[in-house]
Each structure stands twice: as structure tokens, then as C-alpha cells.
Design a protein around this motif. Structure first.
Motif, PDB file in Angstrom:
ATOM      1  N   SER A   1       0.840  -1.179   0.000  1.00 55.32           N
ATOM      2  CA  SER A   1       0.000   0.000   0.000  1.00 55.32           C
ATOM      3  C   SER A   1       0.890   1.248   0.000  1.00 55.32           C
ATOM      4  N   GLU A   2       0.494   2.265   0.739  1.00 56.73           N
ATOM      5  CA  GLU A   2       1.272   3.501   0.753  1.00 56.73           C
ATOM      6  C   GLU A   2       2.639   3.255   1.409  1.00 56.73           C
TER       7      GLU A   2
ATOM      8  N   ASP B   1      -3.607   3.985   7.958  1.00 52.57           N
ATOM      9  CA  ASP B   1      -4.336   3.757   6.704  1.00 52.57           C
ATOM     10  C   ASP B   1      -4.982   2.371   6.596  1.00 52.57           C
ATOM     11  N   ASP B   2      -5.960   2.315   5.733  1.00 51.71           N
ATOM     12  CA  ASP B   2      -6.612   1.103   5.203  1.00 51.71           C
ATOM     13  C   ASP B   2      -7.731   0.565   6.107  1.00 51.71           C
TER      14      ASP B   2
ATOM     15  N   HIS C   1     -10.379   7.155   2.355  1.00 54.26           N
ATOM     16  CA  HIS C   1      -9.312   6.428   1.645  1.00 54.26           C
ATOM     17  C   HIS C   1      -9.919   5.597   0.504  1.00 54.26           C
TER      18      HIS C   1
ATOM     19  N   HIS D   1      -9.775   1.208  -2.628  1.00 56.19           N
ATOM     20  CA  HIS D   1      -8.315   1.360  -2.752  1.00 56.19           C
ATOM     21  C   HIS D   1      -7.772   1.223  -4.181  1.00 56.19           C
TER      22      HIS D   1
ATOM     23  N   HIS E   1      -0.044   1.651   9.095  1.00 51.38           N
ATOM     24  CA  HIS E   1      -1.159   0.889   8.521  1.00 51.38           C
ATOM     25  C   HIS E   1      -1.791  -0.009   9.575  1.00 51.38           C
TER      26      HIS E   1
HETATM   27 ZN   LIG Z   1      -3.948   2.521   1.580  1.00 49.17          ZN
END
Ligand SMILES: [Zn+2]
Length: 323
Positions: free
Chosen positions: A80-81, A114-115, A163, A167, A251
Motif C-alpha cells: 500500500s502507501e 491507513d486502510d 481512503h 483502494h 497501517h
Molecule cells: Zn492505503
């Protein structure tokens, strides 16, 4: 004997004459061996270069291929990021303000997670115990798995922002799909409080079109990051230590509580406070969380106490017992 010897010498001499042509034949063989070896070396170089070109072709084309398969399915937070995605950073997104970090006018940093595939009770406990302001950029599809948990998160002082629905790489979508990805979570997250007005684009992927669509959907800020806590290591965009105004990326992954404790102890050691990012973006007075002493590092969290992404939506307690 002498005659014989002379004869032999002459015979040898004759033989020497006979040998010369074969020696001459041998020279081209030696030369061709040299060229043969040179050819092998060249072949190895050419094959090596070809393999390298093939690797890079595959590597660069792998992202769009992954994107194509990701637009209709949510991705795990793995891949991911990350901090690496900020180089080179794109700093314009049409009318929207893009934020990587905030001005250093207050000795505080901002924690973002995140996520949302792996919410954690241990993180909730840390938030409650230390009154930590945390902003989470949630994938709607992940949030839908554990709706009760996210109510607890908000009750513990957390803030939920956008977000996207599942995704995707936004810049590869049509404007209509971008709008759905950005707006749908804004609508869904109304159940947790004021509708999100911050967007963290998945993979940090945005452009001016995304900015325009985001603004039309009610987004005020695209929020990136300039520091990352991952694998027990804090990395910053500058390559220096943590500084005031940094937005730190984490995350929701198994073991997040341990990562968070390590991060909090780094923050505490640097005499920095933790503030609410949304308050800072809106120019509101900051309520700063100061950690007075290091947090004891507990045993690593067993995976079974972290809510699994694959379990149903029946709530924290029931899902926490699943494998
Ligand atoms: Zn993400």
C-alpha cells in the motif's frame, strides 16, 4: 651412423618444413578460439542487458496490470502507501491543497493510520489510556467489515477520513469512477460524525483531475505523509529525524500496537507532542497529547487478538476469537 645422423637431421629438417604448414593451420585455430571466447563474453553481456531490459519492462508494466485487477477488488494493505512513493512527489492537484507535513510552528507531530483491514483492540486501549489523537484514512470496504469497531475508535478520540471505497489507483479511473470512489465513503462515514473532508489517495496516486473531482465531492485537503513507521523503523522524507509538523504514516496491520508503542516512545524521547491533524488543518487551537514517560513495550500481540479481515461483521468480541 653419421650418415644416418645427417639423414635424420635432414629428415628432421624436412619434417620441420612439413610442420610449419600445420603450425600455420594451428594459428587460425588459436585465433578463432580467441574470437570464440570474445563472442561468448559478448553474448553474456547481450543476454544480461536483455534480461535487465525485460525486468524493467515487466516492473514498470506491473503497476498498471495490478491496477487493472485492483479497480474492482480491494487490496490487502501489503503493497500500500509507503514513504518511497513520495519520490518524486507531485505537488499539484488542481484546486485542492496537498499536504505532506505541517509548518513547524508547534512542537507536535501527527499520527495517521491507513486502510483498516486489521483493526486492533490494543490500539484502542492505547488511544484511551494516553488520549491519543489519531486520524485514520479508511477504505470503506474494509470499514464495513467491523462497523462497531470504528464507532469505538471515534469514541476513543479517533477521526475517520476518506481512503476511497476499495483502494484503487485513482488516476487510472474515469472521472465518474473517481467520483464514486471518493464520494461513496464520504456518504458512508457520516454515521461516525462529520463527513470526511480529507482524502488520502491510495498509493499516494493523484493528479489535478483527482483534485478537481475531490473538491467537487467535498474534499478540502489531499493529505500525504512525510514520515513512516514500518517494521519497527521510523523513516522520514528528509532522511533526518522526526521534526515538528511531520505527518506519520502507519497501517492497520497485525502488530500495529507494537509499532505504535515504538513510535510513541520515539516521539516522547524527542520531546514532541501529538496533535490532531484535522484540528491543525482547520487552524483550530491544538489539544496536544504529551507523553510524560516511555510506554513499556509489551509482548508482541498474538495474531488471534487482532480482528481478522476475513471474518464477518458481527463485532469485535466475536471476531477476535477467530483464527
Ligand atoms: Zn492505503
Amino acid at each position: 651412423m653419421l650418415l644416418n645422423a645427417k639423414y635424420l637431421e635432414e629428415e628432421d629438417a624436412d619434417n620441420m618444413i612439413d610442420v610449419k604448414p600445420s603450425f600455420r593451420k594451428f594459428v587460425p585455430v588459436k585465433l578463432s578460439l580467441k574470437y570464440f571466447l570474445l563472442g561468448i563474453i559478448l553474448l553474456v553481456i547481450v543476454v544480461g542487458l536483455s534480461l535487465k531490459i525485460l525486468y524493467f519492462t515487466h516492473y514498470t508494466s506491473a503497476v498498471p496490470n495490478k491496477l487493472a485487477s485492483s479497480t474492482n477488488m480491494a487490496l490487502n494493505s501489503k503493497g500500500s502507501e509507503s514513504l518511497d512513493q513520495l519520490s518524486p512527489a507531485i505537488t499539484s492537484a488542481g484546486p485542492i491543497k496537498v499536504v505532506y507535513g505541517l509548518p513547524e510552528n508547534q512542537p507536535v507531530v501527527y499520527i495517521t493510520i491507513d486502510d483498516g483491514w486489521y483493526p486492533s483492540q490494543e490500539v484502542l486501549k492505547l488511544m484511551q489510556q494516553y488520549h491519543l489523537p489519531i486520524t485514520t484514512y479508511l477504505i470503506e470496504q474494509a470499514a464495513q467489515k467491523h462497523p462497531d469497531y470504528w464507532h469505538e475508535f471515534v469514541n476513543a478520540g479517533g477521526n475517520i477520513e476518506d481512503h476511497n471505497f476499495n483502494h484503487p489507483f485513482l488516476t487510472h479511473l474515469s472521472l465518474a469512477d473517481q467520483k464514486n470512489q471518493i464520494y461513496q465513503p464520504i456518504d458512508y462515514f457520516r454515521q461516525y460524525g462529520p463527513p470526511p473532508d480529507e482524502l488520502r489517495p491510495p498509493y499516494g496516486d493523484y493528479n489535478s483531475e483527482v483534485g478537481q473531482v475531490a473538491q467537487a465531492s467535498g474534499i478540502k485537503y489531499i493529505v500525504m505523509w512525510d514520515a513512516e513507521m514500518k517494521d519497527s523503523t521510523l523513516s522520514t522524507r528528509s532522511g533526518q529525524g522526526l521534526k515538528s509538523g511531520d505527518i506519520i504514516l502507519l497501517h492497520w496491520e497485525p502488530g500495529l500496537d507494537q509499532e505504535l508503542i515504538k513510535l510513541l516512545n520515539i516521539i516522547q524521547k524527542q520531546n514532541l507532542g501529538i496533535a490532531d491533524l484535522t484540528q491543525a488543518l482547520n487552524g483550530e487551537p491544538l489539544i496536544i497529547c504529551w507523553l510524560k514517560a516511555p510506554i513499556p513495550v509489551s509482548k508482541p500481540t498474538p495474531t488471534k487478538t487482532t480482528i481478522s479481515r476475513t471474518t464477518g461483521t458481527s463485532g469485535v468480541k466475536s471476531t477476535s476469537r477467530s483464527k
